[in-house]
Design an enzyme around this catalytic site. Structure first.
Site, mmCIF file in Angstrom:
data_model
loop_
_atom_site.group_PDB
_atom_site.id
_atom_site.type_symbol
_atom_site.label_atom_id
_atom_site.label_comp_id
_atom_site.label_asym_id
_atom_site.label_seq_id
_atom_site.Cartn_x
_atom_site.Cartn_y
_atom_site.Cartn_z
ATOM 1 N N GLU A 406 12.181 3.423 -3.724
ATOM 2 C CA GLU A 406 11.137 4.540 -3.417
ATOM 3 C C GLU A 406 12.146 5.468 -2.489
ATOM 4 O O GLU A 406 11.802 6.794 -2.721
ATOM 5 C CB GLU A 406 10.136 4.087 -2.526
ATOM 6 C CG GLU A 406 9.100 3.158 -3.371
ATOM 7 C CD GLU A 406 9.509 1.629 -3.564
ATOM 8 O OE1 GLU A 406 8.679 0.986 -4.224
ATOM 9 O OE2 GLU A 406 10.504 1.293 -3.258
ATOM 10 N N HIS A 473 -1.299 -4.532 -0.542
ATOM 11 C CA HIS A 473 -1.846 -3.747 -1.719
ATOM 12 C C HIS A 473 -2.868 -3.062 -1.411
ATOM 13 O O HIS A 473 -3.604 -2.784 -2.341
ATOM 14 C CB HIS A 473 -1.574 -4.730 -3.041
ATOM 15 C CG HIS A 473 -0.303 -5.053 -3.687
ATOM 16 N ND1 HIS A 473 0.188 -6.338 -3.089
ATOM 17 C CD2 HIS A 473 0.405 -4.663 -4.682
ATOM 18 C CE1 HIS A 473 1.271 -6.694 -3.834
ATOM 19 N NE2 HIS A 473 1.598 -5.563 -4.523
#
Length: 667
Positions: A406, A473
């Site tokens: 990322e 998540h």
């Protein structure tokens, strides 16, 4: 002549370099050294605040810069003065930069070499070092996509190779065959930490093997070797785009910065490298070859000294910056007037997820320079299938699967923006943005304020709980970013808004964090305009008008509020959907609270440190005399998000909303 046995510390091979270039290499090194020596005097006099010395390393900066074409980007470090001077940046501007004056490159907002300049194709470092490597990837990617035969050179030190960004950037460049020269100045120490405590391989160049990358070791104090080898490699990379890892063996003759000193360096090591001084060795060689005469050297020194003195006087004569609050606030964002595209009356009843996909697709059709990057977004279509079918229409150059890195990809997006492109980065889940946090908050957010380089980047963040996805998540972590000046934060609740705000975010030249609640993707339908349209950022929406209480919320909170209000139709509630969290529509908030006299702020995020706290404070400071009750915040429990359904239901703010609303009404 190629010397196999020489009276110098290196072998100088000048067979393929013209005399004018040989002299220019010397003059550029000399200029860098003389400026440094003057800066050390000014540092002791208190006229500049800090200095990172590159004395003894001039050959690398000068040799690499002269090997590149003037319109090829270089991303230097704080010891690469020779890059700036070889690119012929006016010295008065450099001197003003180091004194924090307005004619520098950052309007006094940053110091040292923490700046860039498009005019000279230089992109300066940030103190976190690593992200600039990924930025170089993005710049090079833009060149490659436009089929421009250009290389990009980026510098780091041996200490910087320990950062994760180094590995991410090299991996991205290798996988995508990007024309980047990764220039590592191995000068022996990262501040005081010696190389044997930084890495456990013989050479940094050996790391290239792990990335399938060509790598070279270059004598960093031999300016001829630097120039000729980098020139040869750069020509090859322009013809055959690929990354190359270059390790320059050199030494730092002074401290990491002047206050550090060199007590940790053994004297014999300093003495050994003193004999390898790049300027004294090279000048002796040029003198012996009859290329550099005493008269020429004297002329160089006199003219450089005159240039330094003249430009210092220009810089000294410049007044100190006058603090202006309006100017400071206006320069946080790149302000531009975007054309607004009206929504059509022709609509289709589609899901939230389809609206996001449609907005992204129509933006790709609108902007030929828009690149979308993310994990599994190409043939697979992303984990939520938002980009399904995009590869067939736009190709893999524009819909790019990324490695799992990322930080490197966010930095790559920044590089694309620097090189005239737009980028959308999909985080697979908003939780994973923590791995890319540094370049977002320290590079994207601050670049425009520091040196007027905007970050034309949108980060898409599927977020939120209620789907049994557990602690990694399910976060709704918008508050991480509403705190950071320079970022815009958008969080739509409905399909029409999701499409229009996404298009607006992509059109906005500033970095935008775009939150999309996963639980809304396939559960919320709306009639959505089928054309390309946008909705202005920073404008809240009144979902319901009322007079008894204002509920201020966003994202899933809007739907929770609507559900409660459906069960209490007798309550007159003004429901405000913020839509954009930064910039915040305070005007609409204040107007509603002044009308109703009561305010409940609802967020899915945990309570402490969330945006509801700031909105509450703003209401108290600006609407206190209108309030009939304390401002109420309703948020999720102060725990990570649990997996089991009954635990998650208890965690979410929805479980407390009805009770708290009724309590506030009865206050």
């Amino acid at each position: 002549m190629n010397h196999t046995t020489t009276p110098y510390s290196f072998e100088f091979d000048n067979r393929f370099v013209s005399n004018p270039i040989l002299l220019e290499l010397f003059r550029n090194m000399l200029k860098s050294r003389m400026i440094e020596e003057k800066m050390l005097i000014l540092l002791r006099q208190g006229k500049i605040s800090k200095w990172f010395s590159g004395i003894g390393q001039e050959a690398i900066s000068v040799g690499v810069t002269m090997a590149l074409q003037p319109d090829e980007y270089i991303l230097p470090m704080h010891r690469n003065l020779g890059v700036f001077t070889t690119r012929k940046i006016p010295l008065n501007r450099l001197f003003s930069q180091w004194q924090g004056k307005a004619s520098g490159f950052t309007k006094g907002r940053d110091r040292s070499f923490h700046f860039g300049t498009q005019e000279y194709k230089i992109v300066g470092m940030i103190s976190h070092l690593g992200p600039q490597l990924g930025v170089a990837d993005g710049i090079a990617l833009a060149h490659k996509l436009r089929k421009e035969a250009k290389v990009t050179a980026v510098f780091t030190g041996e200490g910087g190779t320990s950062e994760g960004d180094f590995h991410e950037a090299l991996n991205i460049a290798s996988v995508w065959d990007l024309p980047v020269l990764f220039c590592v100045e191995n000068n022996g120490y990262g501040l005081s930490t010696p190389i044997n405590e930084q890495f456990n391989c013989k050479n940094i160049a050996d790391k290239g093997i792990g990335y399938g990358m060509e790598a070279h070791i270059i004598e960093g104090n031999n300016v001829l070797e630097v120039y000729t080898k980098v020139n040869e490699i750069a020509k090859s990379v322009r013809e055959n785009p690929r990354p190359v890892l270059l390790e320059f063996k050199t030494f730092r003759m002074r401290g990491h910065e002047e206050a550090s000193g060199t007590k940790y360096v053994p004297d014999e090591l300093l003495n050994e490298w003193a004999t390898k001084d790049p300027i004294s060795n090279y000048s002796k060689f040029l003198n012996d070859e009859g290329i550099l005469t005493k008269d020429i050297e004297t002329y160089y020194k006199d003219s450089i000294q005159a240039e330094i003195d003249e430009n210092l006087q220009i810089s000294y004569a410049e007044n100190s910056i006058v603090s202006d609050e309006t100017n400071e606030l206006n320069d946080v964002y790149y302000n531009t007037v975007n054309k607004l595209f009206k929504n059509s009356e022709s609509k289709n009843n589609i899901r939230y997820i389809d609206a996001v996909s449609e907005g992204l697709k129509q933006s790709l059709e609108k902007h030929d320079n828009l690149i979308v990057m993310g994990q599994d977004i190409a043939e697979y279509g992303g984990v939520f299938k938002i980009t399904e079918g995009f590869v067939e229409q736009f190709g893999k150059d524009r819909i790019r699967n990324t490695p799992i890195c990322e930080s490197g990809i966010v930095a790559t997006a920044m590089g694309l923006s620097i090189n005239k492109m737009k980028a959308v980065v999909e985080m697979q889940f908003s939780d994973f943005v923590s791995s890319g946090f540094n370049p977002i908050v320290n590079y994207l957010a601050k670049s425009y304020y520091r040196w007027e380089q905007n970050a034309d980047v949108v980060i898409r963040l599927p977020c939120g709980g209620g789907v049994g996805a557990g602690p990694f998540h399910s976060q709704t972590n918008e508050a991480w970013f509403t705190k950071v000046p320079g970022l815009k934060v958008v969080y739509p609740a409905f399909p029409q808004d999701a499409k229009g705000l996404l298009i607006a975010a992509i059109n906005d030249p500033n970095p935008v964090m775009f939150f999309e609640h996963k639980a809304l993707y396939r559960n919320v339908y709306q009639d959505v305009s089928d054309n390309y349209f946008d909705i202005e950022l920073g404008i809240a929406s009144v979902i319901k008008e009322g007079k008894d209480v204002s509920i201020i919320t966003y994202g899933m909170g809007v739907h929770w509020a609507l559900e409660v209000l459906e069960a209490h139709k007798d309550i007159s509630v003004e429901l405000i959907d913020l839509r954009t969290l930064s910039p915040l529509d305070t005007k609409m908030i204040y107007s509603s609270v002044k009308k109703t006299g009561k305010a409940l702020i609802l967020q899915e995020d945990t309570l402490f440190g969330g945006i509801s706290s700031d909105i509450s404070a703003l209401i108290m400071e600006n609407c206190f005399e209108y309030l009939d009750a304390p401002v109420k915040r309703v948020a999720s429990l102060e725990t990570p998000i649990p997996f089991a359904k009954n635990l998650e239901n208890q965690f979410l703010a929805k479980s407390r909303l009805e009770k708290e609303l009724l309590n506030l009404l009865s206050y």
